[in-house]
Design a protein around this motif. Structure first.
Motif, PDB file in Angstrom:
ATOM      1  N   GLY A  62     -45.019  44.665 -39.138  1.00  0.00           N
ATOM      2  CA  GLY A  62     -45.082  43.515 -38.196  1.00  0.00           C
ATOM      3  C   GLY A  62     -44.236  42.136 -37.906  1.00  0.00           C
ATOM      4  N   GLY A  94     -47.174  29.030 -39.110  1.00  0.00           N
ATOM      5  CA  GLY A  94     -47.430  30.375 -38.103  1.00  0.00           C
ATOM      6  C   GLY A  94     -48.423  30.153 -37.005  1.00  0.00           C
ATOM      7  N   VAL A  95     -48.022  31.076 -36.293  1.00  0.00           N
ATOM      8  CA  VAL A  95     -49.343  31.134 -35.212  1.00  0.00           C
ATOM      9  C   VAL A  95     -50.856  31.601 -35.650  1.00  0.00           C
ATOM     10  CG1 VAL A  95     -50.415  32.883 -32.788  1.00  0.00           C
ATOM     11  CG2 VAL A  95     -47.653  32.006 -33.031  1.00  0.00           C
ATOM     12  N   GLN A  96     -50.822  31.906 -36.891  1.00  0.00           N
ATOM     13  CA  GLN A  96     -52.588  32.497 -37.533  1.00  0.00           C
ATOM     14  C   GLN A  96     -53.194  31.439 -37.391  1.00  0.00           C
ATOM     15  OE1 GLN A  96     -52.951  36.382 -39.272  1.00  0.00           O
ATOM     16  NE2 GLN A  96     -54.884  35.186 -40.288  1.00  0.00           N
ATOM     17  N   PHE A 132     -55.202  42.238 -32.135  1.00  0.00           N
ATOM     18  CA  PHE A 132     -55.017  42.006 -33.431  1.00  0.00           C
ATOM     19  C   PHE A 132     -56.097  41.316 -34.228  1.00  0.00           C
ATOM     20  CE2 PHE A 132     -52.569  38.048 -35.664  1.00  0.00           C
ATOM     21  CZ  PHE A 132     -51.809  38.653 -36.675  1.00  0.00           C
ATOM     22  N   TYR A 152     -58.683  38.047 -34.430  1.00  0.00           N
ATOM     23  CA  TYR A 152     -58.729  37.404 -32.857  1.00  0.00           C
ATOM     24  C   TYR A 152     -60.327  37.479 -33.097  1.00  0.00           C
ATOM     25  CZ  TYR A 152     -54.786  37.861 -30.212  1.00  0.00           C
ATOM     26  OH  TYR A 152     -53.176  37.974 -30.070  1.00  0.00           O
ATOM     27  N   ASN A 186     -53.480  38.276 -24.917  1.00  0.00           N
ATOM     28  CA  ASN A 186     -51.917  38.085 -25.588  1.00  0.00           C
ATOM     29  C   ASN A 186     -50.839  39.543 -25.505  1.00  0.00           C
ATOM     30  OD1 ASN A 186     -51.295  40.794 -28.523  1.00  0.00           O
ATOM     31  ND2 ASN A 186     -49.995  38.854 -28.402  1.00  0.00           N
ATOM     32  N   ASN A 229     -49.856  42.973 -29.264  1.00  0.00           N
ATOM     33  CA  ASN A 229     -49.620  43.720 -30.789  1.00  0.00           C
ATOM     34  C   ASN A 229     -51.318  44.290 -30.684  1.00  0.00           C
ATOM     35  OD1 ASN A 229     -49.757  44.574 -33.475  1.00  0.00           O
ATOM     36  ND2 ASN A 229     -50.012  42.407 -34.363  1.00  0.00           N
ATOM     37  N   ASP A 274     -51.710  33.606 -27.016  1.00  0.00           N
ATOM     38  CA  ASP A 274     -51.255  34.159 -27.971  1.00  0.00           C
ATOM     39  C   ASP A 274     -49.187  34.611 -27.390  1.00  0.00           C
ATOM     40  OD1 ASP A 274     -49.875  35.181 -30.122  1.00  0.00           O
ATOM     41  OD2 ASP A 274     -51.406  35.859 -31.127  1.00  0.00           O
ATOM     42  N   ILE A 285     -46.249  34.900 -28.701  1.00  0.00           N
ATOM     43  CA  ILE A 285     -45.262  34.930 -30.358  1.00  0.00           C
ATOM     44  C   ILE A 285     -44.549  36.169 -29.444  1.00  0.00           C
ATOM     45  CG2 ILE A 285     -47.337  36.953 -31.627  1.00  0.00           C
ATOM     46  CD1 ILE A 285     -46.568  35.523 -33.821  1.00  0.00           C
ATOM     47  N   TYR A 286     -44.652  37.147 -28.985  1.00  0.00           N
ATOM     48  CA  TYR A 286     -43.475  38.115 -28.555  1.00  0.00           C
ATOM     49  C   TYR A 286     -43.556  37.638 -27.306  1.00  0.00           C
ATOM     50  CZ  TYR A 286     -46.102  40.973 -32.252  1.00  0.00           C
ATOM     51  OH  TYR A 286     -46.462  41.011 -33.240  1.00  0.00           O
ATOM     52  N   SER A 288     -42.288  34.004 -36.011  1.00  0.00           N
ATOM     53  CA  SER A 288     -42.019  34.557 -36.455  1.00  0.00           C
ATOM     54  C   SER A 288     -41.225  35.772 -36.374  1.00  0.00           C
ATOM     55  CB  SER A 288     -43.622  35.030 -37.374  1.00  0.00           C
ATOM     56  OG  SER A 288     -44.453  34.120 -37.303  1.00  0.00           O
ATOM     57  N   LYS A 289     -41.462  36.040 -35.055  1.00  0.00           N
ATOM     58  CA  LYS A 289     -41.363  37.173 -34.260  1.00  0.00           C
ATOM     59  C   LYS A 289     -39.772  37.229 -33.949  1.00  0.00           C
ATOM     60  CE  LYS A 289     -45.182  38.432 -35.691  1.00  0.00           C
ATOM     61  NZ  LYS A 289     -46.050  39.986 -36.254  1.00  0.00           N
ATOM     62  N   ARG A 307     -43.248  30.799 -41.760  1.00  0.00           N
ATOM     63  CA  ARG A 307     -44.361  30.281 -40.914  1.00  0.00           C
ATOM     64  C   ARG A 307     -44.213  28.698 -40.536  1.00  0.00           C
ATOM     65  NH1 ARG A 307     -46.113  33.762 -40.999  1.00  0.00           N
ATOM     66  NH2 ARG A 307     -48.341  33.100 -40.944  1.00  0.00           N
TER      67      ARG A 307
HETATM   68  C1  LIG Z   1     -50.466  39.046 -31.763  1.00  0.00           C
HETATM   69  C2  LIG Z   1     -50.150  38.226 -33.227  1.00  0.00           C
HETATM   70  N1  LIG Z   1     -49.944  36.834 -32.850  1.00  0.00           N
HETATM   71  C3  LIG Z   1     -50.506  36.481 -33.969  1.00  0.00           C
HETATM   72  C4  LIG Z   1     -49.755  37.269 -35.409  1.00  0.00           C
HETATM   73  C5  LIG Z   1     -49.092  35.939 -36.315  1.00  0.00           C
HETATM   74  O1  LIG Z   1     -47.950  35.143 -36.460  1.00  0.00           O
HETATM   75  P1  LIG Z   1     -47.913  34.129 -38.034  1.00  0.00           P
HETATM   76  O2  LIG Z   1     -46.795  34.952 -38.540  1.00  0.00           O
HETATM   77  O3  LIG Z   1     -46.669  33.101 -36.728  1.00  0.00           O
HETATM   78  O4  LIG Z   1     -48.462  33.346 -38.386  1.00  0.00           O
HETATM   79  C6  LIG Z   1     -49.143  37.842 -35.138  1.00  0.00           C
HETATM   80  C7  LIG Z   1     -48.278  38.971 -36.358  1.00  0.00           C
HETATM   81  O5  LIG Z   1     -48.462  39.971 -36.708  1.00  0.00           O
HETATM   82  C8  LIG Z   1     -49.295  39.094 -34.132  1.00  0.00           C
HETATM   83  O6  LIG Z   1     -48.944  40.357 -33.709  1.00  0.00           O
END
Ligand SMILES: Cc1ncc(COP(=O)(O)O)c(C=O)c1O
Length: 391
Positions: free
Chosen positions: A44, A105-107, A132, A135, A175, A179, A209, A211-212, A239-240, A248
């Motif tokens: 990922g 990080g986004v998590q 993902f 969630y 999202n 993902n 979200d 992130i991508y 991250s991506k 992070r």
């Molecule tokens: C859709 C999505 N959101 C959040 C994350 C987490 O991202 P981070 O690495 O910034 O915590 C990921 C990681 O795979 C993801 O795919």
């Protein structure tokens, strides 16, 4: 809040530990099963892509100028100001540094946001039916009800179904690019969805979200959902798009200053503050200084997708064409039946095997996720097809 089942009431910690399973996510499980001669189409992150030098330079430079010290709980003002500027380019709103909370990080951004909303009385979170995994897991940790919303055959949002499902104080997780499906919400669909939410989601929030958002290699570029719907809490990170998942760095940005303040407070008890040097490293990504490098990633991702698709078609493996993120979601029902997980584990373990992620990790057990972010796509796909044809 963690709920302990009543059957555990009479046990002490060690007894509970012996009878409680804390499983690794399926993604980790399969990646860990890989034989050392294997190829991973399961990652990922953009591990085989080089991060832009500007990121590394900003990181190392910061070590001599404050990067090793604590920063404020909400994060480094320089990074928060860059996030505010960049978000303004998306939706025209004048954000200040106080609208931005930097996270690990986004998590962590999603975790602290959901934690805060749950303390403020949120009750139900709606998530896409293919999602993902966190969630679902995060809201459950706070005792929130989680329901899935329907997707179309192409993995888009079934907006009509959502309209009849959503209630005024729900939390909706969005999202796009997605993902694990690689689906991207079009600008027209964003407007259509926002129109429904204006009517229906009058007291709740969207957690978007994104992130991508900079990894789109076909079709329209992304516009943040906050440009369409004001009650949007955007979570994003480097991250991506920075190919630096291990640094992070992520963030939350919301127009509601009080909410941002509450998230800072709720995240401070988890992380205190995000790592300072890593935040300096994030600034060039947020400011767009690494865009040429990101354009390069997108070219490779598109090229890899265009290697994978004809191969899947040739072997009659159904899939939906992805246009963003770096995943392709394919259906193995005809080959593995309703659960692809055993096939994924066995194929990962083989000498000269390959890792793909079982769909059960995302709520779609007959499917698999193939990562396009690798420089071994041809050999990896060759191994995958070979394993599938020889089940
Ligand atoms: C859709 C999505 N959101 C959040 C994350 C987490 O991202 P981070 O690495 O910034 O915590 C990921 C990681 O795979 C993801 O795919």
């Amino acid at each position: 809040m963690i709920y302990i089942s009543s059957k555990y009431n009479k046990m002490d910690i060690d007894q509970r530990l012996a009878t409680t399973d804390f499983p690794l996510p399926a993604i980790r499980e399969v990646n860990m099963a890989m034989h050392n001669s294997g190829i991973s189409l399961g990652l990922g992150e953009l591990k085989s892509f080089n991060p832009d030098r500007k990121i590394i330079t900003a990181f190392t430079d910061s070590l001599n100028s404050g990067g090793v010290n604590y920063c404020p709980n909400a994060g480094l003002p320089e990074l928060r100001s860059s996030v505010a500027e960049s978000q303004k380019l998306q939706d025209g709103y004048s954000y200040s540094v106080d609208n931005v909370v930097v996270t690990i990080g986004v998590q962590n951004a999603i975790y602290s946001t959901v934690k805060t909303l749950s303390k403020l009385g949120a009750k139900r979170v709606l998530i896409p039916e293919i999602n993902f995994g966190i969630y679902k897991k995060i809201p459950k940790e706070f005792g929130l009800k989680v329901e899935t919303y329907r997707l179309t055959e192409e993995y888009g949002i079934d907006i009509a179904a959502l309209k009849s499902q959503i209630e005024s104080d729900d939390i909706l997780i969005l999202n796009t690019p997605a993902n694990p499906t690689g689906w991207v919400l079009s600008h027209t669909e964003q407007k259509e969805l926002a129109n429904v939410l204006e009517d229906k989601l009058t007291k709740g929030y969207v957690i978007s979200d994104e992130i991508y958002s900079r990894l789109i290699y076909d079709g329209e570029t992304a516009i943040s959902f906050s440009a369409f719907f004001e009650r949007t809490i955007v979570v994003n990170g480097i991250s991506k798009s920075g190919a630096v998942a291990g640094l992070r760095v992520g963030w939350v940005i919301t127009r509601n200053m009080n909410l941002a303040k509450a998230i800072v407070s709720n995240n401070a008890t988890i992380i205190s503050a995000p790592p300072t040097a890593n935040q300096y490293a994030a600034i060039p990504v947020v400011r767009g200084d690494t865009q040429n490098t990101i354009d390069g990633y997108n070219k490779v991702l598109r090229k890899n997708r265009d290697v994978v698709m004809p191969l899947l078609s040739k072997h009659s493996i159904p899939f939906v064409k992805p246009t963003g993120s770096f995943y392709l979601f394919a259906d193995l029902e005809l080959f593995t039946g309703s659960n692809s997980k055993n096939f994924c584990i066995e194929t990962a373990k083989r000498e000269n095997g390959v890792v793909v992620i079982p769909g059960v990790a995302f709520g779609a057990s007959s499917k698999i996720r193939i990562s396009l972010a690798t420089n071994m796509i041809e050999e990896g796909m060759h191994r995958f097809v070979d394993a599938l044809m020889n089940i």
